[in-house]
Design a protein around this motif. Structure first.
Motif, PDB file in Angstrom:
ATOM      1  N   GLY A  91     -27.128  27.939 -37.772  1.00  0.00           N
ATOM      2  CA  GLY A  91     -28.157  28.964 -37.642  1.00  0.00           C
ATOM      3  C   GLY A  91     -29.427  28.449 -37.006  1.00  0.00           C
ATOM      4  O   GLY A  91     -30.504  28.507 -37.620  1.00  0.00           O
ATOM      5  N   PRO A  92     -29.378  27.946 -35.770  1.00  0.00           N
ATOM      6  CA  PRO A  92     -30.580  27.384 -35.141  1.00  0.00           C
ATOM      7  C   PRO A  92     -31.651  28.410 -34.805  1.00  0.00           C
ATOM      8  O   PRO A  92     -32.801  28.035 -34.563  1.00  0.00           O
ATOM      9  N   GLY A  93     -31.287  29.690 -34.768  1.00  0.00           N
ATOM     10  CA  GLY A  93     -32.286  30.714 -34.459  1.00  0.00           C
ATOM     11  C   GLY A  93     -32.865  30.518 -33.081  1.00  0.00           C
ATOM     12  O   GLY A  93     -32.146  30.457 -32.082  1.00  0.00           O
ATOM     13  N   THR A  94     -34.194  30.367 -33.008  1.00  0.00           N
ATOM     14  CA  THR A  94     -34.844  30.183 -31.706  1.00  0.00           C
ATOM     15  C   THR A  94     -34.884  28.722 -31.275  1.00  0.00           C
ATOM     16  O   THR A  94     -35.414  28.410 -30.209  1.00  0.00           O
ATOM     17  N   CYS A 139     -24.560  25.590 -34.329  1.00  0.00           N
ATOM     18  CA  CYS A 139     -23.596  26.682 -34.527  1.00  0.00           C
ATOM     19  C   CYS A 139     -24.353  27.965 -34.830  1.00  0.00           C
ATOM     20  O   CYS A 139     -25.057  28.054 -35.847  1.00  0.00           O
ATOM     21  N   GLU A 140     -24.212  28.945 -33.967  1.00  0.00           N
ATOM     22  CA  GLU A 140     -24.966  30.203 -34.104  1.00  0.00           C
ATOM     23  C   GLU A 140     -24.040  31.403 -33.937  1.00  0.00           C
ATOM     24  O   GLU A 140     -23.324  31.509 -32.941  1.00  0.00           O
ATOM     25  N   ILE A 141     -24.084  32.316 -34.899  1.00  0.00           N
ATOM     26  CA  ILE A 141     -23.216  33.491 -34.868  1.00  0.00           C
ATOM     27  C   ILE A 141     -23.826  34.661 -34.105  1.00  0.00           C
ATOM     28  O   ILE A 141     -23.114  35.521 -33.594  1.00  0.00           O
ATOM     29  N   ASP A 142     -25.162  34.674 -33.987  1.00  0.00           N
ATOM     30  CA  ASP A 142     -25.867  35.807 -33.385  1.00  0.00           C
ATOM     31  C   ASP A 142     -25.976  35.638 -31.869  1.00  0.00           C
ATOM     32  O   ASP A 142     -26.544  34.655 -31.384  1.00  0.00           O
ATOM     33  N   ILE A 143     -25.464  36.600 -31.127  1.00  0.00           N
ATOM     34  CA  ILE A 143     -25.458  36.541 -29.660  1.00  0.00           C
ATOM     35  C   ILE A 143     -26.868  36.434 -29.101  1.00  0.00           C
ATOM     36  O   ILE A 143     -27.117  35.691 -28.145  1.00  0.00           O
ATOM     37  N   ASP A 144     -27.809  37.176 -29.678  1.00  0.00           N
ATOM     38  CA  ASP A 144     -29.191  37.134 -29.190  1.00  0.00           C
ATOM     39  C   ASP A 144     -29.784  35.742 -29.338  1.00  0.00           C
ATOM     40  O   ASP A 144     -30.460  35.241 -28.431  1.00  0.00           O
ATOM     41  N   MET A 145     -29.561  35.108 -30.483  1.00  0.00           N
ATOM     42  CA  MET A 145     -30.095  33.759 -30.708  1.00  0.00           C
ATOM     43  C   MET A 145     -29.380  32.729 -29.853  1.00  0.00           C
ATOM     44  O   MET A 145     -29.982  31.749 -29.412  1.00  0.00           O
ATOM     45  N   GLN A 146     -28.104  32.938 -29.598  1.00  0.00           N
ATOM     46  CA  GLN A 146     -27.372  32.033 -28.709  1.00  0.00           C
ATOM     47  C   GLN A 146     -28.058  31.967 -27.345  1.00  0.00           C
ATOM     48  O   GLN A 146     -28.230  30.883 -26.769  1.00  0.00           O
ATOM     49  N   LEU A 175     -16.618  19.060 -33.592  1.00  0.00           N
ATOM     50  CA  LEU A 175     -16.830  17.834 -34.364  1.00  0.00           C
ATOM     51  C   LEU A 175     -15.779  16.777 -34.034  1.00  0.00           C
ATOM     52  O   LEU A 175     -16.089  15.588 -33.957  1.00  0.00           O
ATOM     53  N   GLY A 176     -14.541  17.204 -33.888  1.00  0.00           N
ATOM     54  CA  GLY A 176     -13.473  16.281 -33.530  1.00  0.00           C
ATOM     55  C   GLY A 176     -13.286  15.132 -34.502  1.00  0.00           C
ATOM     56  O   GLY A 176     -12.868  14.037 -34.105  1.00  0.00           O
ATOM     57  N   GLY A 177     -13.616  15.356 -35.773  1.00  0.00           N
ATOM     58  CA  GLY A 177     -13.434  14.321 -36.780  1.00  0.00           C
ATOM     59  C   GLY A 177     -14.489  13.229 -36.783  1.00  0.00           C
ATOM     60  O   GLY A 177     -14.368  12.239 -37.508  1.00  0.00           O
ATOM     61  N   ARG A 178     -15.539  13.372 -35.972  1.00  0.00           N
ATOM     62  CA  ARG A 178     -16.572  12.343 -35.879  1.00  0.00           C
ATOM     63  C   ARG A 178     -17.531  12.389 -37.066  1.00  0.00           C
ATOM     64  O   ARG A 178     -17.758  13.450 -37.647  1.00  0.00           O
ATOM     65  N   PRO A 179     -18.135  11.269 -37.444  1.00  0.00           N
ATOM     66  CA  PRO A 179     -19.148  11.274 -38.502  1.00  0.00           C
ATOM     67  C   PRO A 179     -20.360  12.097 -38.077  1.00  0.00           C
ATOM     68  O   PRO A 179     -20.734  12.103 -36.891  1.00  0.00           O
ATOM     69  N   PHE A 180     -20.997  12.761 -39.038  1.00  0.00           N
ATOM     70  CA  PHE A 180     -22.152  13.595 -38.728  1.00  0.00           C
ATOM     71  C   PHE A 180     -22.983  13.817 -39.981  1.00  0.00           C
ATOM     72  O   PHE A 180     -22.552  13.549 -41.108  1.00  0.00           O
ATOM     73  N   ALA A 181     -24.188  14.325 -39.774  1.00  0.00           N
ATOM     74  CA  ALA A 181     -25.040  14.803 -40.864  1.00  0.00           C
ATOM     75  C   ALA A 181     -25.326  16.271 -40.620  1.00  0.00           C
ATOM     76  O   ALA A 181     -25.401  16.724 -39.462  1.00  0.00           O
ATOM     77  N   LEU A 182     -25.467  17.037 -41.697  1.00  0.00           N
ATOM     78  CA  LEU A 182     -25.884  18.432 -41.595  1.00  0.00           C
ATOM     79  C   LEU A 182     -27.377  18.494 -41.865  1.00  0.00           C
ATOM     80  O   LEU A 182     -27.848  18.018 -42.905  1.00  0.00           O
ATOM     81  N   ILE A 183     -28.120  19.073 -40.939  1.00  0.00           N
ATOM     82  CA  ILE A 183     -29.551  19.299 -41.120  1.00  0.00           C
ATOM     83  C   ILE A 183     -29.826  20.730 -40.686  1.00  0.00           C
ATOM     84  O   ILE A 183     -29.635  21.068 -39.513  1.00  0.00           O
ATOM     85  N   ALA A 184     -30.237  21.578 -41.632  1.00  0.00           N
ATOM     86  CA  ALA A 184     -30.325  22.999 -41.294  1.00  0.00           C
ATOM     87  C   ALA A 184     -31.147  23.783 -42.300  1.00  0.00           C
ATOM     88  O   ALA A 184     -31.238  23.420 -43.481  1.00  0.00           O
TER      89      ALA A 184
END
Length: 275
Positions: free
Chosen positions: A52-55, A72-79, A116-125
């Motif tokens: 949900g990155p928004g703007t 990852c953004e579900i809203d077409i307008d924000m995309q 993601l392809g199985g790569r290590p990551f952090a979630l920040i949101a």
């Protein structure tokens, strides 16, 4: 980092408003955003997922901190806004996943998984309300490659995650997250730090995984989650009334106890004894 007036201008220029159904309350307080990013301790080049990155306010902050971001953004307008705002970084530092971050209550969305392809990551949101609880549980319990979650959620959700036995907030979400991770509060965020201002206070939470994984197979985890649902759907009843009074009972647990008084470790022990 975008100011509140810039966020409003981006939406006004397109004739759109924040959408309640997507939980769009944009965090614009720069001090609070800095607390979230600092708590995550990003290393240069690290892969970060943002839901949900928004703007793109936080996205821009993450890029400036050296992260490679999957937004990852579900809203077409924000995309469209994210593509425009982060155009110079698209394909290099930023990848936009257009769609839902979830596929049901036990899996991330296919497009996000592929990215993601199985790569290590952090979630920040700054997590949308309707996705927050299942997403945090999925990442903690099913994705050991997630090295930590640093998120803003409604304070009642944050209180539930950090709850202790014999409290109203204690429940399945508490057990799953505390079983797999250490949970701490980073900061409390007042409604005025968001636009539009929500009706509730929010909480920034860090969820950092334990090294030990309590279940080796998905089937074991699925069975444990079903067990949690069974006992907590009748949390005020005695365990004997829910599970039957016969069979094996672990030391320190008896049929007269209620689910909500058990520690996380006791619940796991009870599940193994009653399996």
């Amino acid at each position: 980092m975008q100011s509140l007036s810039e966020i409003k201008a981006l939406l006004d220029a397109r004739g759109i408003r924040p959408k309640h159904r997507f939980g769009q309350n944009f965090l614009h307080d720069h001090n609070q955003l800095k607390k979230l990013v600092d708590a995550a301790a990003i290393t240069p080049g690290e892969l970060v997922v943002e839901i949900g990155p928004g703007t793109g306010t936080l996205t821009e902050t993450l890029v400036a901190a050296g992260a490679r971001v999957i937004a990852c953004e579900i809203d077409i307008d924000m995309q469209a806004i994210v593509r425009e705002r982060l155009a110079e970084h698209m394909g290099d530092r930023v990848q936009l996943v257009a769609g839902d971050c979830l596929d049901g209550k036990r899996s991330l969305g296919r497009e996000l998984l592929d990215a993601l392809g199985g790569r290590p990551f952090a979630l920040i949101a700054n997590l949308p309300y309707n996705a927050a609880s299942p997403l945090m549980a999925i990442l903690a319990s099913r994705h050991p490659e997630c090295r930590g979650q640093y998120v803003t959620v409604q304070k009642e959700v944050g209180d539930r995650i950090r709850a202790t036995p014999n409290t109203r907030e204690y429940g399945p979400l508490t057990v799953i997250l505390q079983l797999f991770a250490t949970v701490r509060e980073i900061a409390v965020v007042k409604p005025g730090s968001f636009w539009p201002a929500p009706d509730v206070t929010s909480s920034m939470i860090a969820i950092e995984p334990h090294h030990e994984r309590p279940f080796a197979y998905a089937e074991e985890l699925n069975a444990f989650e079903a067990f949690l649902h069974t006992i907590f759907s009748k949390r005020r009843k005695q365990l004997g009334a829910i599970l039957g009074r016969g069979g094996t009972w672990p030391e320190g647990i008896d049929p007269t106890m209620r689910p909500e008084v058990l520690t996380v470790a006791q619940i796991v022990e009870l599940r193994h004894a009653r399996a």
